[in-house]
Design an enzyme around this catalytic site. Structure first.
Site, PDB file in Angstrom:
ATOM      1  N   GLY A  25       0.825  -1.193   0.000  1.00 55.94           N
ATOM      2  CA  GLY A  25       0.000   0.000   0.000  1.00 55.94           C
ATOM      3  C   GLY A  25       0.862   1.246   0.000  1.00 55.94           C
ATOM      4  O   GLY A  25       2.035   1.215   0.358  1.00 55.94           O
ATOM      5  N   CYS A  26       0.257   2.357  -0.375  1.00 57.63           N
ATOM      6  CA  CYS A  26       1.021   3.597  -0.478  1.00 57.63           C
ATOM      7  C   CYS A  26       1.482   4.087   0.894  1.00 57.63           C
ATOM      8  O   CYS A  26       2.660   4.378   1.102  1.00 57.63           O
ATOM      9  CB  CYS A  26       0.196   4.661  -1.201  1.00 57.63           C
ATOM     10  SG  CYS A  26      -1.441   4.975  -0.506  1.00 57.63           S
TER      11      CYS A  26
END
EC number: 1.2.1.38
Lengths: 328, 328, 328, 328
Positions: free
Chosen positions: D142-143
């Site tokens: 995920g970012c």
């Protein structure tokens, strides 16, 4: 005086409530919304928390109990209720486009039949104050035409061609999310839209003609990565060259008694949140650049609507509207 | 090929280094700076950390050892060193204004005498590619004139009046803090500046005239709250009305072989960081709106300078410049 | 009541004038400025054009004729004139840092000797209203400490560790251009600054301790690409876990009589231009996230200063400050 | 190598195409889209015009002819096709959340059953390069977890508490308009969201635990008025105080061989458009502030996915990813 705002959950509805909260003679007693009926106003307009205890009402115009109404609804919605308000003796300012243009032009520009047409003054007080004063129903001008018309009014009769190049903040598109208002489509970028065909051009042509000008008018709007404000750069091509001093004197004279029009270098920041329109001009002989700045939600909508209400009701024209902009 | 960047600590210097880092045939070996001499390039341009180990050098032009030079210095600074570079046989692209205009016009527009004038091709490759190919020294166009000229070139000969209404990002003002670039004077606001007197107008007039057009040209720039990009809205008044299809066909034909000019609705976002100029047109009969978008630091400065270098040196014209924009 | 603003050309001076323009009992009669003496106020603060005819005066404190003064000058400048104002019987709110901390802490934190120390109430009315009421001189809190303290006050005594992670608009840096405020260094970017050593931490520690808390306090500020507003995210580590209901009830109770503190999801937009502080909390057991939002120039400076003035002078505490925010 | 991008019309799909356009060994031959099938890629991603002639295909995974695939689809969509890709021998990087967490944690955090679970390496190359190298299917992080984990990895084992306070650009919310992404709800404002309950926290806890740390982890994200980038401020409470020199040395040592992690003051601007993660630390004894900056669409998504592809396929890990950021 008791005020009803019909369509109070949008941006112009919110602005009416924000500004009227400081009006000495007017009190909002009814804020209608089809979608938000029952919700506290502050749930939709959190900046108003602590300043109003109203809740939105989902009611018909016939059930509204007020002395004055603002129609803050989309075009074609206003025409459905305008007549009922007038019959009941409720003075009204209509922020929609429904009564700004002659019937035939409206129908052509907006592509819909007008169900309930009547004549109404075009509520740009700086040009039509006397008509507004006597009216029970006033058509509030569009945001672009307000800034554009004020930018050129003193000089229009001397022009053969006027090109309005306008730049607007995003709130002009309303509070419904769309591709147009999606942050990554606006933030840190810039573009033109409706390059030659924006509907507000019809109002500009109408007002320029009323000023006795035969100038051809053109209009191209652009979308700025800011929330509020319209800066209009009017490129005015003159019939005869005029010097800077002469042009500037025309403007200063034309607006000398107008509280809401200030002659100074226009920026969006200096008018943000206010009903002011800042204008200035620069001549290079046969072309004059006239620039105006307004807050599209105030002088371009709700503030001007209150200014019209003040005139219609005999209040001080600046009542509730003497706010300074928020700069920076 | 060994490259020297003279004046490498500013924005255009940084862009030259960013873009040349991906050039297959060119290597920056010398980056000069009066103020930052001795500092690693990455201390001033942190986005280049890991991609270059160079340090700025505070050296004279005579001590530069390179095959090709970019002059990324302010106007009047380039003229002091241009001759020395040429004498030493170092091909050069000059990003300053010093060689873009005839001597007399330069002196009038910039208000200074030109100490070392010679003729140089105006490096807008889409119009003057052949002159650039044969040159040892090329004057890189100004940022506004690049976007403005490309917006009107296909149609200029049919126009009697052209009004350039341009909107630029803040990096056009350089990296030195000032009132103009102070964030609260730019953020969330918008304004026009130099309404009739911007110096770049001289380049626009020159290029429009070279296109065989007798059109009168006017120019008003505005400052956007964005870092990069220029969108120019050219209002073109035609000698004879032209239909949309005819005008659009002219544009598509004019630019059909140009890699860096794309016919599509211009936005700053789609060209950000790239050497592309996006253009499109819309006709309403006697007025055509032509809009162009460029990145002022790339097609408006450093990217076009590299494009010129590629042409002058026989490289593929797009070498190092095939980057896609960063959208959003 | 006649008001003097000492140092009126900066942002907090401009805000004092903007807000006082709508105050029912106070009138600004003197606005001093060393640099702008003689200029009309509206030349520096164009948003005030039409609302004030004052010109800046370059005069000494001894020549000021007023009932009440605001010191809107940098730290160390206030201490030079505070005594003279008091001697002349002019009640004063000092917006600088000079009287917010005990002498020894001030000298340590600011690295300068204090030439003219005396005790003054810390003008955070929600915590120290009684002291303010009786005072002739009040030290107006810093912008970060205002938001931070209000975010944690109801819960401070239950915490062992509090980390203030604050994000501020650019106007906090004042109106002098610098690298920090250069648009391209702020626009479309974000960063932390003074990660562990910001001077405002001393005020936060002081106020948390006064609340009877032994919590360790930490503070890291960040710079937002917006003009106004501070959002503080306070990460509160509790001595004992507490449920959401319990924590929220504490906050609602603590602030139930405070007009300017609203319990709702904080955003910068909803408080922009206003003296409100919006707060809310969310518990996940042993950590509570408390967030506050203020306008750094209003509740974080000039608005709070007027709130203090209102208390000191027996006016309605909200006089001149009942403005709604401008949203969006 | 022929590449298929499944779900190519969104932001991460566009970034994959932007970056792969400059990859020396990979060519995108298939870009799928349910909604945009048949449209030229450049109609949706105008920045790619001139750089690709592909059109979107609305086809099933079984009909894809490629050597390598990127799944750029929402969570729960990836699990529907991952098995088919593997069976057909198409190496894959999955940008969705479907394979980042153990099955039971995924189902709890995302509130849906996992239909087709298998183990996959967590593709954060700086921590798990060896696992990635041997894998046919990699779960791209995920970012938020990418920036957060890299911010604390060198110090995690010395911490007892870590609070991640992250600030993200709007593109993290995808390209579908919503209240959250409506410009007037984001522009010129700032707020926290999912104060204690963001789903990415599970990945952060997983990675911190894998680093041998027993630290409690907390996470609060905020929404910035910028398009791209995540700045994470990690407040690290240490078991034992550590000096600045010691902490900084840990970081420099930990990342000394990592091309994409740079030790320098993090800002969003310096990493914009790039696969870099900039990190730095400041100790005040028992608390260390560690800050990281990434581009959420590059190192936080598509760039890291290409980095994983490079490792999985034996290419230079930096192939196609040596772009400098665009600053300013």
């Amino acid at each position: 005086m008791h005020i009803a705002i019909i369509g109070a959950s949008g941006y112009t509805g919110g602005e009416l409530m924000r500004l009227l909260a400081n009006h000495p003679s007017a009190e909002v007693v009814c804020a209608t919304s089809r979608k938000q009926g029952g919700l506290p106003v502050a749930a939709v307009h959190p900046h108003l928390r602590g300043l109003t205890d109203l809740a939105f009402q989902n009611i018909d115009v016939d059930d509204i109990d007020a002395d004055f109404a603002f129609l803050a609804v989309p075009h074609t919605a206003a025409m459905k209720v305008a007549g009922a308000l007038l019959e009941r003796g409720i003075k009204t300012v209509d922020l929609s486009a429904d009564y700004r243009l002659p019937k035939d032009i409206f129908e052509k520009v907006y592509g819909v039949p007008h169900e309930a047409y009547f004549d109404a003054p075009y509520g740009l007080p700086e040009l039509h104050r006397d008509e507004v004063r006597d009216a029970a129903f006033v058509a509030n001008p569009g945001c672009f035409p307000t800034g554009a018309t004020l930018a050129v009014a003193p000089l229009a009769e001397h022009a053969h061609t006027i090109i309005f190049d306008s730049k607007t903040g995003v709130t002009g598109a309303g509070n419904t999310p769309s591709e147009t208002t999606h942050y990554p489509n606006v933030g840190d970028t810039f573009s033109a839209y409706k390059w030659t065909k924006h509907r507000h051009l019809a109002e500009m042509k109408q007002e320029v003609a009323k000023l006795g000008s035969g100038a051809r008018c053109y209009f191209t709007p652009h979308l700025l990565p800011v929330n509020r404000g319209i800066l209009t750069t009017a490129h005015i091509l003159l019939n005869e060259p005029m010097e800077q001093g002469e042009v500037e004197a025309l403007y200063r004279k034309f607006y000398e008694d107008e509280f809401f029009v200030r002659y100074q270098k226009p920026t969006l920041a200096a008018v943000r949140g206010t009903n002011f329109c800042d204008v200035a001009v620069e001549s290079e002989g046969d072309r004059v650049v006239a620039v105006s700045a307004i807050d599209n939600l105030v002088k371009g909508a709700s503030g001007q609507a209150i200014q019209n209400m003040n005139i219609m009701c005999g209040f001080d024209e600046t009542a509730g509207l003497r706010l300074a902009g928020m700069l920076p």
